[in-house]
Design a protein around this motif. Sequence first.
Motif, PDB file in Angstrom:
ATOM      1  N   THR A 170       0.837  -1.191   0.000  1.00 50.81           N
ATOM      2  CA  THR A 170       0.000   0.000   0.000  1.00 50.81           C
ATOM      3  C   THR A 170       0.874   1.244   0.000  1.00 50.81           C
ATOM      4  O   THR A 170       1.937   1.281   0.631  1.00 50.81           O
ATOM      5  N   THR A 215      -5.110  -4.231   6.213  1.00 57.03           N
ATOM      6  CA  THR A 215      -3.699  -3.882   6.063  1.00 57.03           C
ATOM      7  C   THR A 215      -2.881  -4.498   7.194  1.00 57.03           C
ATOM      8  O   THR A 215      -3.407  -4.856   8.248  1.00 57.03           O
ATOM      9  N   VAL A 250      -1.683  -4.638   1.858  1.00 59.61           N
ATOM     10  CA  VAL A 250      -3.133  -4.693   1.951  1.00 59.61           C
ATOM     11  C   VAL A 250      -3.628  -5.938   1.229  1.00 59.61           C
ATOM     12  O   VAL A 250      -3.102  -6.299   0.171  1.00 59.61           O
ATOM     13  N   TRP A 263      -9.668  -0.615  -0.793  1.00 63.23           N
ATOM     14  CA  TRP A 263      -8.410   0.090  -0.517  1.00 63.23           C
ATOM     15  C   TRP A 263      -7.970   0.917  -1.715  1.00 63.23           C
ATOM     16  O   TRP A 263      -7.399   1.996  -1.545  1.00 63.23           O
ATOM     17  N   GLU A 287      -7.134   4.637  -0.942  1.00 57.69           N
ATOM     18  CA  GLU A 287      -5.757   5.058  -1.225  1.00 57.69           C
ATOM     19  C   GLU A 287      -5.743   6.254  -2.165  1.00 57.69           C
ATOM     20  O   GLU A 287      -5.039   7.250  -1.918  1.00 57.69           O
TER      21      GLU A 287
END
Length: 380
Positions: A270, A315, A325, A334, A338
Amino acid sequence: MSASRQLRDTLTDQLTEDGTLAEPEWRDAARAVARELFTGSYFRRVPGSVPTGYRPVQKNEPGWLEGVYTDETLITQLDGRVRPDDTAEATVTGNPSSSSTLPSLVLRMWQQLDVEPGHRVLEIGTGTGYSTALGAHRLGDAHLTSVEYDPVVGAAAAAALKAAGFAPRLIIGDGLRGDPEGAPYDRLIATCSVRYLPLPWLYQVKPGGKILVTLSGWSYANALVLLDVTGPGEATGRFLPGYTSFMIARPHDRPPRPALALLPGEERPTRIDPAQLETWTGGWITQLAAPSAEHLGAGAEQILWDVSTGSQARTAPHPQGGWTVVQRGPVRLWDRVESAVEQWQDAGEPHQEKFGITVSPVGQRVWLDTEDGPGWDLPI
């Protein structure tokens, strides 16, 4: 001078000195309205308890009145049914479902609403009736209508308002539908949070009027916004400084989910620190990006669970640094979060007051900085 009046004056002086009470009319209301008439018994959180425990504080027990005049939110109902007088247990658990909001927030919001003599105001969420009494003192009974969803809570508020000498128009019903019979209104103030602006409100407040409401969601991140109604079904506004949160309106609350089961999925690094989701505005951005998700976890170990599709994201710290993640399901939660957090970071991680909202009959969009900036649609 009675103990109640002394404590009331002390609290009013405190709120004046710290800048909360800037308008003399609202200082007069704070001095005039006896909060103890609206709280009766209440729950106090038990520090350090897991799950959170609540101790019933009974009316007239030692320290009861002093607690009423602290600038704190007093819980008055758990799980939509349990009130402090209903239990003989020393400590109970449950989810708060009604409360008397801390006086500084109630009074600050009334001032932010920018009401003037002669304005007709619709209040969504009577609760204990304390906020309603403050509004009735300032505006007069005939200019205030208040709607309460819970009939038991509403009946208690009605009795307290009568005891305090106020008689605003009170309605038991779904506040998200507003009050079509009493419309149009000059102002609307909500003491619950909502996932999106209910369209009836936008038709019941006059063009040129204002709506003050806290937006929230299924991750329970909150942001207070003041909107100007620009036409039937249309409004625009900016989010306000500070940190305001309210219980979500019951019809907007998330549906029950089965026990959380963390299942395998696709793993990747991530690009953002998962702990950003725990900051006030970072959590708000997360909710905008994944409005149907519940947010759990702490630090580097965050969990998003989409209660409508079953999609998951979780995560974890990577042994060699950074974080990974795992995602599964039709919604890549995500990926959305993100991207949204990176847009916020690129803008300098501003507080919510840098955000605005545009509402029309066809959509509701929260945007960053300007209407042409990054934006997210609310789940209407």
